[in-house]
Design a protein around this motif. Structure first.
Motif, short mmCIF file in Angstrom:
data_model
loop_
_atom_site.label_atom_id
_atom_site.label_comp_id
_atom_site.label_asym_id
_atom_site.label_seq_id
_atom_site.Cartn_x
_atom_site.Cartn_y
_atom_site.Cartn_z
N ARG A 39 42.23 -2.94 72.55
CA ARG A 39 42.46 -3.18 73.98
C ARG A 39 43.96 -3.37 74.23
O ARG A 39 44.52 -2.83 75.19
CB ARG A 39 41.67 -4.40 74.43
CG ARG A 39 41.81 -4.77 75.89
CD ARG A 39 41.38 -3.67 76.84
NE ARG A 39 40.11 -3.07 76.51
CZ ARG A 39 39.58 -2.05 77.19
NH1 ARG A 39 40.21 -1.53 78.24
NH2 ARG A 39 38.41 -1.54 76.83
N GLN A 87 45.98 0.01 73.96
CA GLN A 87 45.86 0.86 75.13
C GLN A 87 46.75 0.37 76.27
O GLN A 87 47.40 1.16 76.96
CB GLN A 87 44.40 0.91 75.58
CG GLN A 87 43.48 1.62 74.61
CD GLN A 87 42.02 1.48 74.99
OE1 GLN A 87 41.54 0.38 75.27
NE2 GLN A 87 41.30 2.59 75.01
N ASN A 88 46.79 -0.93 76.44
CA ASN A 88 47.57 -1.49 77.54
C ASN A 88 49.07 -1.38 77.33
O ASN A 88 49.81 -1.01 78.24
CB ASN A 88 47.16 -2.95 77.78
CG ASN A 88 45.95 -3.08 78.67
OD1 ASN A 88 46.06 -3.13 79.90
ND2 ASN A 88 44.77 -3.10 78.08
N SER A 101 50.12 2.28 77.69
CA SER A 101 50.14 2.70 79.09
C SER A 101 51.34 2.11 79.82
O SER A 101 51.97 2.79 80.64
CB SER A 101 48.84 2.27 79.78
OG SER A 101 48.84 2.67 81.14
N PHE A 127 46.44 2.18 82.68
CA PHE A 127 45.86 0.86 82.52
C PHE A 127 46.63 -0.12 83.40
O PHE A 127 47.84 -0.30 83.20
CB PHE A 127 45.91 0.41 81.06
CG PHE A 127 44.80 0.97 80.22
CD1 PHE A 127 43.62 0.27 80.02
CD2 PHE A 127 44.94 2.21 79.61
CE1 PHE A 127 42.60 0.78 79.24
CE2 PHE A 127 43.93 2.73 78.82
CZ PHE A 127 42.75 2.02 78.65
N GLN A 182 43.55 -5.77 83.69
CA GLN A 182 43.02 -5.82 82.33
C GLN A 182 43.14 -7.23 81.75
O GLN A 182 42.22 -7.74 81.10
CB GLN A 182 43.78 -4.82 81.45
CG GLN A 182 43.48 -3.37 81.75
CD GLN A 182 42.28 -2.87 81.00
OE1 GLN A 182 42.22 -2.93 79.78
NE2 GLN A 182 41.29 -2.36 81.72
#
Length: 475
Positions: A350, A353-354, A357, A405, A410
């Motif tokens: 997680r 990905q953040n 991005s 993202f 998030q």
């Protein structure tokens, strides 16, 4: 044959290793050798290091564990330093080898080194290569790798419907090696690498080697019985319980994906079979997909435009990149993840990905800089998975995202109480969650109340995050 050399690469195990097993079956004597090649460390063209301290430590521990496993079988792992195309032929010549067995890998650097070794060996010493890094064998795929679909889901469904997973080969009971100087495993300091930091906030200590990898599998599956909840917990951020964390041992080849697959199937037979247990195999399929995609597309994965031949206007802002890498962006969820990476060599999926991005989408910085920084820092770095996933996030790779993202949303979804952010950013510990995730929303009274001053105790955000995300949504 009398003597075979086994050139170990990213397959540092004895269980489920066809390269070693085939050599032991075909030769009376086997010479396993691992080469510490100086080109696997040092500076890259992106001003990063090819292999940072965390992964260097893990690699050294993995080689040491492999040596012990070979010794337990009556043999020896020979360790050398130098360029592989010099060392492997030299060892083969010294022991009068009849053949060399080696793992093959899909990425361009790895293939070029393999070819250099083969060329140096010449025609007199046969070179036998084995693909040992994937769940599915390349010869079993329903479609040749150069014609496979560039989209994951159709490829996955086709493979699952038509192709069985080969059983892992057992470890040889004995390994007979000739009397040759074994060599010393170099220390980190002798390789010019500082000892990595240790931190009790790390999700795991991540000890290198097949022994430690199998212990992690045993603990996660059998002792703690966590596979039944894998999918539902894989987005966690703190602690050893979320996700399997097998990736460091898979990346170094300490564990075979086929051996893990066998363990999952046994678990499903003996405990439970559900969507969670399947999802671990699903993730192994993603890993395979990138391996075969790299065989198909090669160097294209390392270009700005990736395999999709698109040309975003990437920025070359070195100062902004350094802030991102250091965890000093002023955006807590990004900074917490980057500081965890720098301190431990690991970050949740997680988090990856953040932060990817944020670099590529929010800051618009060349995605390859981020991929190269991950290559330096990640203890579980795998060339195909790393560069393939970064290209995906940047919109230039497989199944690429059209969106981004929103790191604020998030953070509030996956770290609602700000426990993760405050674990890695203790300077924000006095703040309630809403301010811990958005400290720029504090006014002077709030700063005074909580004794946290933006720009003093914690950086001001490097961009107007809300405005930037609004722009991205409108694009």
């Amino acid at each position: 044959m009398d003597t075979a050399v086994v050139w170990y690469r990213d397959d540092l195990r004895v269980e489920g290793n066809p390269t070693l097993a085939n050599a032991v079956d075909e030769a009376e004597h086997v010479v396993p050798v691992y080469v510490f090649d100086p080109r696997r460390r040092g500076e890259t063209r992106y001003d990063t290091e090819k292999r940072g301290a965390h992964r260097a430590r893990f690699r050294r521990e993995s080689v040491a564990d492999l040596r012990e496993s070979v010794r337990e079988r009556g043999g020896e792992l020979f360790v050398r330093e130098g360029h592989v195309e010099d060392v492997v032929p030299s060892v083969a010549d010294a022991v009068d080898a009849d053949a060399v067995f080696a793992q093959t890998k899909p990425a361009t650097e790895e293939i070029s080194r393999e070819h250099a070794v083969r060329d140096a060996l010449g025609d007199d010493i046969p070179f036998h290569r084995r693909l040992t890094h994937t769940l599915y064998h390349i010869n079993d795929l329903p479609t040749p790798y150069d014609r496979i679909d560039d989209t994951f889901t159709p490829w996955r469904k086709n493979v699952e419907e038509t192709t069985p997973v080969r059983e892992p080969v057992p470890a040889p009971e004995s390994v007979s090696t000739p009397d040759v100087d074994a060599g010393e495993i170099p220390t980190l300091s002798s390789m010019g690498i500082d000892e990595p930091p240790t931190d009790d906030r790390a999700v795991l200590p991540f000890e290198g080697g097949e022994t430690a990898g199998k212990a992690r599998v045993n603990r996660y599956l059998w002792e703690e019985d966590r596979l039944r909840e894998y999918k539902s917990t894989r987005n966690g951020l703190l602690g050893s319980e979320y996700s399997s964390k097998f990736s460091p041992w898979l990346a170094a080849g300490c564990l075979s994906p086929r051996w893990i697959h066998e363990q999952v199937k046994q678990y499903e037979d003996e405990r439970v079979s559900n969507e969670d247990t399947y999802w671990l195999v699903f993730e192994l399929l993603w890993r395979d997909f990138f391996q075969f995609q790299f065989l198909k597309h090669g160097d294209d994965f390392f270009t700005q435009s990736g395999i999709r031949d698109v040309e975003p206007d990437w920025k070359q802002d070195r100062q902004a990149f350094r802030q991102w890498a250091a965890g000093e962006t002023g955006v807590p969820f990004v900074d917490a993840n980057m500081r965890e990476l720098n301190r431990t060599g690991y970050m949740s999926n997680r988090g990856r990905q953040n932060v990817a991005s944020f670099l590529a989408d929010a800051l618009g910085i060349d995605w390859r800089w981020g991929a190269a920084y991950f290559e330096e820092q990640l203890i579980d770095y795998d060339v195909a998975s790393n560069w393939g996933n970064w290209a995906y996030q940047a919109g230039v790779g497989n199944d690429s995202r059209d969106g981004f993202f929103d790191v604020l949303a998030q953070a509030e979804r996956y770290d609602a109480d700000a426990e993760y952010v405050q674990t890695w950013l203790p300077e924000l510990d006095p703040l309630p969650p809403e301010y811990a995730h958005r400290p720029w929303q504090m006014n002077a009274d709030a700063e005074s109340t909580y004794d946290v001053v933006l720009g003093v105790d914690y950086p001001e955000p490097m961009i107007d995050v809300t405005e930037r995300f609004s722009e991205l949504r409108d694009q």
